[in-house]
Scaffold this motif. Structure first.
Motif, PDB file in Angstrom:
ATOM      1  N   PRO A   8       0.801  -1.229   0.000  1.00 41.08           N
ATOM      2  CA  PRO A   8       0.000   0.000   0.000  1.00 41.08           C
ATOM      3  C   PRO A   8       0.832   1.276   0.000  1.00 41.08           C
ATOM      4  O   PRO A   8       0.431   2.276  -0.593  1.00 41.08           O
ATOM      5  CB  PRO A   8      -0.822  -0.125   1.284  1.00 41.08           C
ATOM      6  N   GLU A  32       2.620  -2.719   4.854  1.00 40.62           N
ATOM      7  CA  GLU A  32       1.894  -3.825   4.250  1.00 40.62           C
ATOM      8  C   GLU A  32       0.397  -3.734   4.566  1.00 40.62           C
ATOM      9  O   GLU A  32      -0.026  -3.039   5.485  1.00 40.62           O
ATOM     10  CB  GLU A  32       2.451  -5.156   4.765  1.00 40.62           C
ATOM     11  N   SER A  33      -0.385  -4.460   3.801  1.00 38.44           N
ATOM     12  CA  SER A  33      -1.838  -4.482   3.995  1.00 38.44           C
ATOM     13  C   SER A  33      -2.198  -5.079   5.353  1.00 38.44           C
ATOM     14  O   SER A  33      -1.493  -5.934   5.887  1.00 38.44           O
ATOM     15  CB  SER A  33      -2.509  -5.294   2.888  1.00 38.44           C
ATOM     16  N   PHE A  68       0.327   1.985  -3.546  1.00 38.80           N
ATOM     17  CA  PHE A  68      -0.081   0.821  -4.320  1.00 38.80           C
ATOM     18  C   PHE A  68       0.704   0.747  -5.632  1.00 38.80           C
ATOM     19  O   PHE A  68       0.161   0.450  -6.704  1.00 38.80           O
ATOM     20  CB  PHE A  68      -1.590   0.835  -4.576  1.00 38.80           C
ATOM     21  N   LYS A 154      -8.868   1.930   0.490  1.00 33.82           N
ATOM     22  CA  LYS A 154      -8.131   0.765   0.963  1.00 33.82           C
ATOM     23  C   LYS A 154      -7.104   1.152   2.032  1.00 33.82           C
ATOM     24  O   LYS A 154      -6.613   0.297   2.750  1.00 33.82           O
ATOM     25  CB  LYS A 154      -7.405   0.091  -0.214  1.00 33.82           C
ATOM     26  N   MET A 155      -6.779   2.441   2.103  1.00 35.54           N
ATOM     27  CA  MET A 155      -5.781   2.903   3.062  1.00 35.54           C
ATOM     28  C   MET A 155      -6.210   4.241   3.638  1.00 35.54           C
ATOM     29  O   MET A 155      -6.796   5.081   2.937  1.00 35.54           O
ATOM     30  CB  MET A 155      -4.410   3.050   2.401  1.00 35.54           C
ATOM     31  N   GLY A 184      -8.519  -5.890   6.341  1.00 34.68           N
ATOM     32  CA  GLY A 184      -7.602  -5.878   5.212  1.00 34.68           C
ATOM     33  C   GLY A 184      -7.124  -4.513   4.792  1.00 34.68           C
ATOM     34  O   GLY A 184      -6.292  -4.399   3.882  1.00 34.68           O
ATOM     35  N   GLY A 185      -7.635  -3.447   5.424  1.00 37.71           N
ATOM     36  CA  GLY A 185      -7.187  -2.099   5.109  1.00 37.71           C
ATOM     37  C   GLY A 185      -5.844  -1.793   5.741  1.00 37.71           C
ATOM     38  O   GLY A 185      -5.287  -2.593   6.508  1.00 37.71           O
ATOM     39  N   THR A 186      -5.322  -0.630   5.421  1.00 35.01           N
ATOM     40  CA  THR A 186      -4.021  -0.195   5.926  1.00 35.01           C
ATOM     41  C   THR A 186      -4.166   1.188   6.528  1.00 35.01           C
ATOM     42  O   THR A 186      -4.861   2.037   5.974  1.00 35.01           O
ATOM     43  CB  THR A 186      -2.988  -0.151   4.784  1.00 35.01           C
TER      44      THR A 186
END
Length: 243
Positions: A8, A32-33, A68, A154-155, A184-186
């Motif tokens: 990420p 990392e994720s 990403f 996602k982050m 699973g997010g960051t």
């Protein structure tokens, strides 16, 4: 580079100077994720400058930052990849919280239906139609967090997100960020509240004088300081004797 298989966040040898003074000097780390990473350091250490470099808000003199696998400005729909909170004070005082989020959604290409969803998520539905000039700092912070969540990113990249939050709000934020990473997010979280970081972080990156002085798991950090993140932080930043 395939976004789905890239970390990420990657910082590679970032350098940035202002008026001849290096504020970020060779900063590098990878996230990392599924991890919450605490970005720590004294005032003026270079944390906010690093975050602004990562998000492409300022240009690096040297090095690169990849989100990403791409530079932030090259992401096709950045709001769906990264949600950021950098300043809760950026609300127009004459606009309501709802209006602010509708404008943010339009700019990000996000459906306006998401506005009601994130207002409920941050506990601001009842106050959404009040002008933000009458909001407390904590309420402004909740609207800023809501804006970061609009694109279902996602982050999350958050600079002092608990500023102004009351104890219940801080507990909500910790639980929300932990759940986000567990799904699973960051999360990259810059904070001076070491107790909050110790409660939720998986890893920590410590910056002092513009350089990374520690990049370790939280478990390894506290193991070297009798379970105390504050003690470890004071050691690696060179201010162990300061209280």
């Amino acid at each position: 580079m395939n976004i789905s298989t890239s970390p990420p966040l990657q910082a590679r040898g970032l350098h940035k100077s202002f008026h001849g003074r290096a504020r970020v000097d060779g900063v590098g780390f990878t996230i990392e994720s599924g991890r919450v990473v605490g970005l720590l350091g004294p005032n003026g250490a270079g944390k906010t400058t690093t975050i602004r470099l990562l998000l492409g808000l300022i240009a690096a003199d040297q090095g690169e930052a990849l989100v990403f696998g791409r530079r932030y400005r090259d992401l096709e729909r950045p709001a769906t990849m990264v949600g950021a909170v950098l300043d809760a004070g950026g609300l127009h005082p004459a606009r309501t919280g709802r209006e602010h989020l509708r404008i943010a959604a339009a700019r990000a290409g996000v459906s306006v239906e998401r506005v009601d969803v994130v207002l409920a998520e941050v506990g601001m539905t009842a106050d959404a139609d009040r002008r933000s000039g009458g909001y407390s700092l904590g309420m402004k912070q909740r609207i800023a967090i809501a804006a970061a969540l609009l694109g279902e990113p996602k982050m999350l990249v958050l600079d002092e997100p608990s500023n102004g939050l009351d104890p219940a709000g801080m507990r909500w934020l910790r639980d929300r960020l932990r759940a986000f990473a567990d799904a699973g997010g960051t999360v990259l979280l810059s904070s001076h509240l070491l107790s909050d970081v110790q409660d939720i972080a998986d890893d920590i990156v410590v910056i002092a004088d513009g350089r990374v002085v520690a990049d370790v798991t939280l478990a390894d950090a506290v193991a070297t300081a009798s379970g105390d993140l504050e003690g470890y932080y004071l050691q690696v930043t060179g201010i162990a004797g300061v209280r």
